[in-house]
Design an enzyme around this catalytic site. Sequence first.
Site, PDB file in Angstrom:
ATOM      1  N   ALA A  63      90.609   6.391  71.923  1.00 36.89           N
ATOM      2  CA  ALA A  63      90.760   5.237  72.804  1.00 36.89           C
ATOM      3  C   ALA A  63      90.163   5.606  74.160  1.00 36.89           C
ATOM      4  CB  ALA A  63      92.243   4.915  72.953  1.00 36.89           C
ATOM      5  N   GLY A 102      91.951   7.559  68.304  1.00 33.93           N
ATOM      6  CA  GLY A 102      91.532   6.257  67.801  1.00 33.93           C
ATOM      7  C   GLY A 102      90.237   6.327  67.004  1.00 33.93           C
ATOM      8  N   GLU A 105      91.238   7.247  63.682  1.00 37.92           N
ATOM      9  CA  GLU A 105      91.978   6.103  63.111  1.00 37.92           C
ATOM     10  C   GLU A 105      91.024   5.014  62.625  1.00 37.92           C
ATOM     11  OE1 GLU A 105      94.567   5.927  66.655  1.00 37.92           O
ATOM     12  OE2 GLU A 105      96.219   5.890  65.210  1.00 37.92           O
ATOM     13  N   GLU A 125      96.559  12.960  70.139  1.00 40.88           N
ATOM     14  CA  GLU A 125      97.303  12.122  71.087  1.00 40.88           C
ATOM     15  C   GLU A 125      98.486  12.844  71.727  1.00 40.88           C
ATOM     16  OE1 GLU A 125      95.975  11.040  68.322  1.00 40.88           O
ATOM     17  OE2 GLU A 125      95.236   8.988  68.516  1.00 40.88           O
TER      18      GLU A 125
HETATM   19  C1  HSC Z   1      93.948   7.609  71.534  1.00 44.79           C
HETATM   20  O1  HSC Z   1      92.909   7.637  70.950  1.00 44.79           O
HETATM   21  C2  HSC Z   1      95.063   6.701  71.166  1.00 44.79           C
HETATM   22  C3  HSC Z   1      94.813   6.071  69.845  1.00 44.79           C
HETATM   23  O2  HSC Z   1      95.837   6.398  68.953  1.00 44.79           O
HETATM   24  C4  HSC Z   1      94.556   4.607  69.948  1.00 44.79           C
HETATM   25  C5  HSC Z   1      95.773   3.838  70.300  1.00 44.79           C
HETATM   26  C6  HSC Z   1      95.540   2.373  70.436  1.00 44.79           C
HETATM   27  C7  HSC Z   1      96.861   1.733  70.415  1.00 44.79           C
HETATM   28  C8  HSC Z   1      96.890   0.308  70.826  1.00 44.79           C
HETATM   29  C9  HSC Z   1      98.085  -0.361  70.311  1.00 44.79           C
HETATM   30  C10 HSC Z   1      99.263  -0.428  71.234  1.00 44.79           C
HETATM   31  N1  HSC Z   1      88.483   8.181  77.220  1.00 44.79           N
HETATM   32  O3  HSC Z   1      85.766  16.580  77.983  1.00 44.79           O
HETATM   33  P1  HSC Z   1      84.395  16.339  78.473  1.00 44.79           P
HETATM   34  C11 HSC Z   1      85.267  11.517  79.419  1.00 44.79           C
HETATM   35  S1  HSC Z   1      94.200   8.644  72.867  1.00 44.79           S
HETATM   36  C12 HSC Z   1      87.821   8.088  78.398  1.00 44.79           C
HETATM   37  O4  HSC Z   1      83.972  16.957  79.756  1.00 44.79           O
HETATM   38  P2  HSC Z   1      83.326  17.763  76.217  1.00 44.79           P
HETATM   39  C13 HSC Z   1      85.718  12.685  80.274  1.00 44.79           C
HETATM   40  O5  HSC Z   1      86.675  12.272  81.223  1.00 44.79           O
HETATM   41  C14 HSC Z   1      92.681   9.540  72.989  1.00 44.79           C
HETATM   42  N2  HSC Z   1      87.031   9.065  78.863  1.00 44.79           N
HETATM   43  O6  HSC Z   1      83.295  16.641  77.348  1.00 44.79           O
HETATM   44  C15 HSC Z   1      84.404  13.119  80.894  1.00 44.79           C
HETATM   45  O7  HSC Z   1      84.114  12.227  81.942  1.00 44.79           O
HETATM   46  P3  HSC Z   1      83.367  12.738  83.277  1.00 44.79           P
HETATM   47  C16 HSC Z   1      92.540  10.565  71.941  1.00 44.79           C
HETATM   48  C17 HSC Z   1      86.890  10.156  78.107  1.00 44.79           C
HETATM   49  O8  HSC Z   1      82.043  17.642  75.517  1.00 44.79           O
HETATM   50  C18 HSC Z   1      83.403  12.876  79.787  1.00 44.79           C
HETATM   51  O9  HSC Z   1      84.015  11.939  78.899  1.00 44.79           O
HETATM   52  N3  HSC Z   1      91.343  11.326  72.161  1.00 44.79           N
HETATM   53  C19 HSC Z   1      87.544  10.301  76.877  1.00 44.79           C
HETATM   54  O10 HSC Z   1      83.763  19.064  76.773  1.00 44.79           O
HETATM   55  C20 HSC Z   1      83.057  14.125  79.011  1.00 44.79           C
HETATM   56  O11 HSC Z   1      84.248  14.744  78.568  1.00 44.79           O
HETATM   57  C21 HSC Z   1      91.348  12.428  72.907  1.00 44.79           C
HETATM   58  O12 HSC Z   1      92.356  12.861  73.383  1.00 44.79           O
HETATM   59  C22 HSC Z   1      88.373   9.251  76.431  1.00 44.79           C
HETATM   60  N4  HSC Z   1      89.021   9.318  75.260  1.00 44.79           N
HETATM   61  O13 HSC Z   1      84.496  17.307  75.229  1.00 44.79           O
HETATM   62  C23 HSC Z   1      90.020  13.096  73.089  1.00 44.79           C
HETATM   63  N5  HSC Z   1      87.227  11.517  76.354  1.00 44.79           N
HETATM   64  O14 HSC Z   1      82.048  13.254  82.799  1.00 44.79           O
HETATM   65  C24 HSC Z   1      89.782  13.385  74.537  1.00 44.79           C
HETATM   66  C25 HSC Z   1      86.375  12.086  77.218  1.00 44.79           C
HETATM   67  O15 HSC Z   1      83.322  11.530  84.120  1.00 44.79           O
HETATM   68  N6  HSC Z   1      88.491  13.981  74.794  1.00 44.79           N
HETATM   69  N7  HSC Z   1      86.167  11.277  78.284  1.00 44.79           N
HETATM   70  O16 HSC Z   1      84.263  13.838  83.822  1.00 44.79           O
HETATM   71  C26 HSC Z   1      88.183  15.245  74.485  1.00 44.79           C
HETATM   72  O17 HSC Z   1      88.941  15.987  73.908  1.00 44.79           O
HETATM   73  C27 HSC Z   1      86.844  15.746  74.936  1.00 44.79           C
HETATM   74  O18 HSC Z   1      86.407  14.933  75.988  1.00 44.79           O
HETATM   75  C28 HSC Z   1      85.745  15.795  73.844  1.00 44.79           C
HETATM   76  C29 HSC Z   1      84.379  16.135  74.503  1.00 44.79           C
HETATM   77  C30 HSC Z   1      86.107  16.869  72.825  1.00 44.79           C
HETATM   78  C31 HSC Z   1      85.625  14.459  73.172  1.00 44.79           C
END
Ligand code: HSC
Length: 698
Positions: A63, A102, A105, A125
Amino acid sequence: MSEVVTLERQDNIAVITVNSPPVNALSAAVRGGILECMKSAIADAQVQGIVLTCAGRTFIAGADITEFGKPPKPPGLAEVLVLMDDSPKPIVAAIHGTALGGGLEVALACHYRVATKDAKLGLPEVKLGLLPGAGGTQRLPRAVGPELAVKMIVGGDPIGAEAALKAGLIEEIVEGPAAGGVAFCRKLVAEKRPLRRLRDDDSKIAAAKADRSIFTNAVAALTKKARGLEAPFAAADAVGAAIDLPFDEGLKKEREGFLKLLTSDQSKAQRYAFFAEREANKIEGVPEGTKSRPVARVAILGAGTMGGGIAMSFANAGIPVTLIETAEEQLKRGMGIMQKNWEATAARGGIPADAPAKRMALINGVVGIENIGDADLVIEAVFETMAVKKDVFGKLDQYAKPGAVLASNTSYLNIDEIAKATKRPQDVLGMHFFSPANVMKLCEIVRADKTAPDALVTAVSIARKIAKVPAVVGVCDGFVGNRMLAQRGKQSEKLLFEGALPQQVDAVVTKFGMPMGPFAMGDLAGLDIGWRSRKDRGIKSEIADALCEAGRFGQKTGKGYYKYEQGSRSALPDPEVETLIDETLARLGLKKRVVSDEEILERMMYPMINEGAKILAEGIAARPSDIDVVWLYGYGWPIYRGGPMFWADTVGLKHIADRLAFYAKETNDPSLEPAPLLKKLADEGKTFASLAAASKAA
Ligand code: HSC
Ligand code: NAD
């Protein structure tokens, strides 16, 4: 048509591509784009199968976390996934990079999944204080069984493509995601394979339905480490619902759990920490476009506690190291410890059986600084005295290649002064690793007066490459972390003179969520170090001195502020220490009083925050969030409290300033007077976060 999601047709296969850099997060635009493209593909009579893939470096990484806490924008992810799940045409997720949260998912709502060899799949998450909110807790157990699902959902660590294939999470490992996905989809269509909807397939959870202990044992193993955290327990409950309830009811439970966590203080803190860590990569005052110098080989001076751990971190990342000592004996000892450490990890299954030998082969141990060779980065980890450091840096002029970055791992010493020992101060900076250096993630990157921007960028980027979390700080005694810690140390010691016991102070600090209290930490580090340094400086600390005079140096002598049973690290309160404290107080004519836990907590935490305010005012740290990163990754600050500066904002700066002023008076300690910046913010009703917002706006 959507700008971030495109649809093209390759004969009878529709290919939907998400292209929303940097990580293809599920923003409203991406959700909307997928929905529209799916609708078109399903409606197109020519289309018999659909492939969902991503452009750029990764499949959908989750997400869009920046949307959390803001009013929801349509379409919701659930709506998109229902459409996909119900599609009469097979949908294949073609994964590369990281399919996380997400993102996974979405893939789980597809009927089939394929992935490239280096892909990683996970539901992290919980690391953001959340649980998967778009069906992950219901579909993943049905895809891989409850045990692995619990590991991935409650533990939050991703698995690689090989493991995913073995577990049945993906069907095939493919070369290129889009081409591989299309080829697989063609096969499905040609073979007329039935749609595989995970929601309808209970086969892998049947055993746990009959014997719930399969699930509860898996949960127990993972929640053992989740002290103080809410999300892992809520995530486990949601997986439990997959076993106990029909799919749609399980989804409802999951959604309730997700929404509850989304507004929790813990998740807010954990999401803040996620962005704080990334913000710390942005170095203030460095011209845009400044490039890192190439680093192919590293030299480390000193194979002691720190040098060895630092060498291991580089070898773990596949970077060759020349490890330099003054004599064969020290070198052999250092190399031996590294080998033993890696072998122990391999024996536990933490790394492959052949990894220790491979990693040792990356380390070339030599005697004599003249063997530094063509290292692009030199890290000094020799004894902590200025004279030795200056001697070493003087010699680096002669032996290090021009342009090599010269880093010191000093804990306290002045890097500007060290830099003066060389003719190339522009190449000198601090890289302050934390012990044990192969484990602890923090690296304070100390920018000295004359450090060149590209040297700084080199240090930050190499730290990231070896999986450390860098935080740029300025020169001062103890930099950010140890300078703040010293304030806590001062108060913890004073509390003993007022009537508190080591175990009472430590219990308050660990209950707050720190891994250790100050006295257990002192015992671990060795009390003799401080004792010697006090003697050198002619300083007294009556209780600590008395302990050392009694031979109580901490864990290494089996006794310190606590006692330790043979071979055990667990700290046991010792009545002898209580007597020693009582006698010292009596000798000094001091009266004990009852010190409340509340006072202990305030006197442990608020002086550190006060010091943090001074650090910000002096520009030693550029942002409050950088200070928080130091504490989260160097000292085990509980992630669900965001970091000391974040936490201070939640407590209220006015309250903190008032209490500090009170203790300054009450304990006759002018060092506790609120710092001017803290006082100013408190008077204006502002937060530390307002400073970051103001500097961003400027
Ligand atoms: C989720 O997915 C919840 C779901 O269950 C959905 C629920 C929906 C429910 C609705 C119903 C009520 N979003 O880390 P980096 C940015 S929770 C926004 O340096 P890397 C980051 O800030 C999410 N931005 O790169 C940075 O920005 P900057 C679950 C995000 O290559 C840039 O991207 N997912 C973002 O070292 C680069 O990031 C996670 O927890 C995001 N999701 O690593 C994954 N992810 O350049 C979180 C990254 O401006 N992300 N950014 O500083 C990571 O673990 C790492 O970023 C990666 C890449 C491994 C993807
Ligand atoms: P240590 O005593 O374990 O190791 C120092 C090593 O340096 C010894 O093996 C010694 O033989 C070697 N050495 C001395 N002079 C040398 C020279 N000229 N060339 C090559 N090798 C030389 O010390 P340590 O705990 O590893 O600390 C090293 C540095 O790291 C210090 O500056 C210390 O302040 C800093 N540091 C220590 C910790 C910690 O917790 N131990 C944490 C962060 C930073």
